[in-house]
Design a protein around this motif. Structure first.
Motif, PDB file in Angstrom:
ATOM      1  N   ARG A  47      -7.777  22.657  59.015  1.00  0.00           N
ATOM      2  CA  ARG A  47      -7.812  21.212  58.755  1.00  0.00           C
ATOM      3  C   ARG A  47      -8.090  20.922  57.279  1.00  0.00           C
ATOM      4  NH1 ARG A  47     -11.658  17.563  62.406  1.00  0.00           N
ATOM      5  NH2 ARG A  47     -10.128  18.302  63.944  1.00  0.00           N
ATOM      6  N   SER A  48      -8.968  21.712  56.668  1.00  0.00           N
ATOM      7  CA  SER A  48      -9.262  21.529  55.252  1.00  0.00           C
ATOM      8  C   SER A  48      -8.044  21.839  54.391  1.00  0.00           C
ATOM      9  CB  SER A  48     -10.438  22.418  54.829  1.00  0.00           C
ATOM     10  OG  SER A  48     -11.626  22.027  55.477  1.00  0.00           O
ATOM     11  N   LEU A  49      -7.286  22.856  54.787  1.00  0.00           N
ATOM     12  CA  LEU A  49      -6.063  23.172  54.052  1.00  0.00           C
ATOM     13  C   LEU A  49      -5.091  22.000  54.093  1.00  0.00           C
ATOM     14  CD1 LEU A  49      -5.420  26.855  55.226  1.00  0.00           C
ATOM     15  CD2 LEU A  49      -5.936  26.130  52.884  1.00  0.00           C
ATOM     16  N   GLU A  50      -4.956  21.394  55.252  1.00  0.00           N
ATOM     17  CA  GLU A  50      -4.071  20.236  55.376  1.00  0.00           C
ATOM     18  C   GLU A  50      -4.567  19.084  54.521  1.00  0.00           C
ATOM     19  OE1 GLU A  50      -3.660  19.224  59.468  1.00  0.00           O
ATOM     20  OE2 GLU A  50      -2.849  21.178  60.049  1.00  0.00           O
ATOM     21  N   GLU A  51      -5.880  18.841  54.527  1.00  0.00           N
ATOM     22  CA  GLU A  51      -6.445  17.728  53.771  1.00  0.00           C
ATOM     23  C   GLU A  51      -6.256  17.897  52.275  1.00  0.00           C
ATOM     24  OE1 GLU A  51     -10.461  17.678  55.123  1.00  0.00           O
ATOM     25  OE2 GLU A  51     -10.015  16.560  56.971  1.00  0.00           O
ATOM     26  N   MET A  52      -6.275  19.135  51.802  1.00  0.00           N
ATOM     27  CA  MET A  52      -6.134  19.351  50.356  1.00  0.00           C
ATOM     28  C   MET A  52      -4.667  19.446  49.930  1.00  0.00           C
ATOM     29  SD  MET A  52      -7.271  23.350  49.811  1.00  0.00           S
ATOM     30  CE  MET A  52      -8.805  23.227  50.738  1.00  0.00           C
ATOM     31  N   GLY A  53      -3.743  19.339  50.890  1.00  0.00           N
ATOM     32  CA  GLY A  53      -2.330  19.267  50.537  1.00  0.00           C
ATOM     33  C   GLY A  53      -1.557  20.563  50.664  1.00  0.00           C
ATOM     34  N   ALA A  54      -2.095  21.565  51.368  1.00  0.00           N
ATOM     35  CA  ALA A  54      -1.345  22.807  51.580  1.00  0.00           C
ATOM     36  C   ALA A  54      -0.161  22.526  52.507  1.00  0.00           C
ATOM     37  CB  ALA A  54      -2.247  23.880  52.172  1.00  0.00           C
ATOM     38  N   GLN A  55       1.025  22.946  52.097  1.00  0.00           N
ATOM     39  CA  GLN A  55       2.230  22.708  52.889  1.00  0.00           C
ATOM     40  C   GLN A  55       2.755  23.969  53.546  1.00  0.00           C
ATOM     41  OE1 GLN A  55       5.214  20.237  50.759  1.00  0.00           O
ATOM     42  NE2 GLN A  55       3.733  20.203  49.086  1.00  0.00           N
ATOM     43  N   ILE A  56       2.442  25.115  52.951  1.00  0.00           N
ATOM     44  CA  ILE A  56       2.907  26.404  53.455  1.00  0.00           C
ATOM     45  C   ILE A  56       1.892  27.447  53.016  1.00  0.00           C
ATOM     46  CG2 ILE A  56       4.420  26.546  51.423  1.00  0.00           C
ATOM     47  CD1 ILE A  56       6.232  28.439  53.032  1.00  0.00           C
ATOM     48  N   ILE A  57       1.577  28.382  53.895  1.00  0.00           N
ATOM     49  CA  ILE A  57       0.615  29.431  53.565  1.00  0.00           C
ATOM     50  C   ILE A  57       1.236  30.798  53.840  1.00  0.00           C
ATOM     51  CG2 ILE A  57      -1.386  27.958  53.992  1.00  0.00           C
ATOM     52  CD1 ILE A  57      -1.760  29.390  56.671  1.00  0.00           C
ATOM     53  N   LEU A  58       0.570  31.845  53.346  1.00  0.00           N
ATOM     54  CA  LEU A  58       1.065  33.203  53.504  1.00  0.00           C
ATOM     55  C   LEU A  58       0.316  33.966  54.580  1.00  0.00           C
ATOM     56  CD1 LEU A  58       2.409  32.603  50.727  1.00  0.00           C
ATOM     57  CD2 LEU A  58       1.992  34.993  50.155  1.00  0.00           C
ATOM     58  N   GLY A  59       1.009  34.909  55.197  1.00  0.00           N
ATOM     59  CA  GLY A  59       0.398  35.902  56.057  1.00  0.00           C
ATOM     60  C   GLY A  59       0.858  37.274  55.585  1.00  0.00           C
ATOM     61  N   ASN A  60       0.135  38.315  55.969  1.00  0.00           N
ATOM     62  CA  ASN A  60       0.416  39.652  55.457  1.00  0.00           C
ATOM     63  C   ASN A  60       0.915  40.568  56.577  1.00  0.00           C
ATOM     64  OD1 ASN A  60      -0.507  42.583  54.792  1.00  0.00           O
ATOM     65  ND2 ASN A  60      -0.397  41.523  52.822  1.00  0.00           N
ATOM     66  N   THR A  61       2.167  40.967  56.475  1.00  0.00           N
ATOM     67  CA  THR A  61       2.812  41.790  57.499  1.00  0.00           C
ATOM     68  C   THR A  61       2.056  43.085  57.748  1.00  0.00           C
ATOM     69  OG1 THR A  61       4.997  40.863  57.020  1.00  0.00           O
ATOM     70  CG2 THR A  61       4.930  43.060  58.024  1.00  0.00           C
ATOM     71  N   PHE A  62       1.718  43.789  56.695  1.00  0.00           N
ATOM     72  CA  PHE A  62       1.051  45.088  56.801  1.00  0.00           C
ATOM     73  C   PHE A  62      -0.279  44.969  57.533  1.00  0.00           C
ATOM     74  CE2 PHE A  62      -1.908  48.251  55.162  1.00  0.00           C
ATOM     75  CZ  PHE A  62      -1.181  49.435  55.234  1.00  0.00           C
ATOM     76  N   HIS A  63      -1.130  44.061  57.086  1.00  0.00           N
ATOM     77  CA  HIS A  63      -2.468  43.956  57.664  1.00  0.00           C
ATOM     78  C   HIS A  63      -2.450  43.417  59.084  1.00  0.00           C
ATOM     79  CE1 HIS A  63      -4.630  45.262  54.141  1.00  0.00           C
ATOM     80  NE2 HIS A  63      -3.970  44.416  53.384  1.00  0.00           N
ATOM     81  N   LEU A  64      -1.554  42.482  59.388  1.00  0.00           N
ATOM     82  CA  LEU A  64      -1.478  41.952  60.747  1.00  0.00           C
ATOM     83  C   LEU A  64      -0.878  42.967  61.704  1.00  0.00           C
ATOM     84  CD1 LEU A  64      -0.382  38.332  59.817  1.00  0.00           C
ATOM     85  CD2 LEU A  64      -2.588  39.002  60.802  1.00  0.00           C
ATOM     86  N   TRP A  65      -0.047  43.847  61.202  1.00  0.00           N
ATOM     87  CA  TRP A  65       0.464  44.964  61.994  1.00  0.00           C
ATOM     88  C   TRP A  65      -0.681  45.904  62.371  1.00  0.00           C
ATOM     89  CZ3 TRP A  65       3.394  49.654  59.584  1.00  0.00           C
ATOM     90  CH2 TRP A  65       3.962  50.440  60.591  1.00  0.00           C
ATOM     91  N   MET A  66      -1.580  46.146  61.395  1.00  0.00           N
ATOM     92  CA  MET A  66      -2.743  46.999  61.652  1.00  0.00           C
ATOM     93  C   MET A  66      -3.714  46.324  62.630  1.00  0.00           C
ATOM     94  SD  MET A  66      -2.256  49.676  59.628  1.00  0.00           S
ATOM     95  CE  MET A  66      -0.517  49.427  59.975  1.00  0.00           C
TER      96      MET A  66
END
Length: 390
Positions: A47-66
């Motif tokens: 919710r804070s990300l939305e309030e500050m104007g974040a429109q798109i964020i990143l995720g990490n393929t390698f770490h989420l695979w682990m």
């Protein structure tokens, strides 16, 4: 799905203003994308990300695979539902993380063999596996699996021959990524990554062959990998504006506020970097008037907020009114200094909110300047303000 619409260009530079439509929403460009490696931007609620104007964020393929693994990701239908973020997500391919393993990995034509840093399992990451993982994550923008060309190898600057070999491997992997992405029927967008180290001729070869593959968007990789700043700026000035004008351009892993403004001038539409969040956790804060090290003793009794012109929660609090305009709900530098000295977890939470807000607000101001035809004046004002000091 991806649709990029160019709305305005700057006559004095390569800067441009556009909109990027993806499966989970519309992104206004130029844009900065907060990094959420493990499925979260550290210390910040969605919710804070939305309030500050974040429109798109990143995720990490390698770490989420682990961790948590593909079974969990599949059960949730992808990363959006898992982390409760319903706006666009970009996932990297895992190439940079594999590169960072150094001697722990072995690169072959087929892919990269390495031991899991989590439990020691022997793993094999290939272009096809990267596409399969990112399809399960259901990220709006999928990055091709590439070899991140280092600036130096074993203490020696990477030669042109080494950079060529790496770049050509990434091109072959790009073709395999494209084929697997299409075989999987992934409904999202796949970006190619321009490599070539610090050599403009290699960058142009990489770019040309990737454009022939007709990716929906393109990234510039292999910067911020240990090279001197002037080398990074040289590549940044050379490559973006040579990419197709009708497709989005993404500069990976860059950088300071000054880098972002210069990158926009060079024709970049999208940026990501861990700098605002990592620096926040280390007590270094960005502001309109320069950088501030909150742990310094001079802030012990300072009643001012981090940035008197800022409307983030840390600076202006619930009122959302800047300190200069009468807001009094924010937190003082003295309080943040105290929290840092005591090791309180609220300190990095507030400083992270501030730094991300600063970056996202900077990009909003850039977009407004491009819309109004005042980007050159904005750049001059930005430079003056940042040099003023806190």
């Amino acid at each position: 799905m991806l649709n990029f619409e160019l709305l305005a260009t700057d006559p004095d530079s390569h800067a441009r203003r556009g909109t990027l439509t993806l499966n989970h929403g519309v992104v206004q460009t130029p844009i900065f994308m907060p990094v959420g490696t493990y499925g979260t931007v550290k210390g910040v609620m969605p919710r804070s990300l939305e309030e500050m104007g974040a429109q798109i964020i990143l995720g990490n393929t390698f770490h989420l695979w682990m961790r948590p693994g593909l079974d969990v990701m599949s059960a949730f239908g992808g990363l959006h539902a898992f982390e409760k973020w319903d706006r666009p997500i970009l996932t990297d391919s895992g190439g940079f993380q594999v590169w960072s393993l150094g001697a722990m990995r072995k690169i072959t034509e087929e892919g990269v063999k390495f031991a899991s840093p989590v439990n020691g399992d022997k793993l094999f990451l290939t272009p096809e596996v990267s596409m399969q993982i990112q399809t399960i994550l259901n990220s709006d923008i999928v990055m091709q699996f590439d070899e991140c060309t280092p600036y130096d190898t074993d203490g020696k600057i990477t030669s042109e021959a080494q950079a060529r070999s790496s770049m050509e491997l990434s091109l072959r992997w790009a073709k395999r990524c494209r084929a697997e992405f299409e075989r999987l029927g992934n409904p999202n967008a796949l970006f190619g990554i321009v490599q070539g180290g610090m050599f403009e001729n290699l960058r142009e070869e990489s770019l040309s062959q990737l454009v022939d593959m007709d990716f929906p968007g393109y990234a510039i990789g292999g910067v911020s990998v240990g090279e001197p700043k002037e080398e990074m700026l040289r590549v940044m000035a050379h490559t973006p504006h040579r990419l197709p004008a009708h497709k989005p351009r993404y500069l990976m892993g860059v950088g300071t506020p000054e880098d972002l403004v210069q990158g926009v001038a060079d024709g970049v539409d999208m940026f990501d970097c861990v700098m605002p969040t990592r620096n926040a956790r280390n007590g270094t804060l960005f502001s309109r008037y320069g950088d501030l090290k909150i742990r310094n003793a001079r802030h012990k009794s300072d009643p001012q907020p981090i940035d008197t012109s800022c409307t983030c929660h840390a600076c202006a609090g619930a009122s959302g009114v800047s300190w200069e305009k009468g807001g009094r709900d924010g937190f003082s530098r003295a309080y943040l200094h105290h929290l840092e000295r005591c090791g309180e977890m609220l300190a990095p939470m507030l400083t992270t909110v501030h730094n991300l807000h600063y970056y996202l607000n900077l990009m909003r101001e850039i977009r407004e300047a491009l819309e109004g035809g005042t980007f050159s004046a904005f750049r001059a004002s930005f430079k003056t303000d940042r040099a003023r000091g806190v």
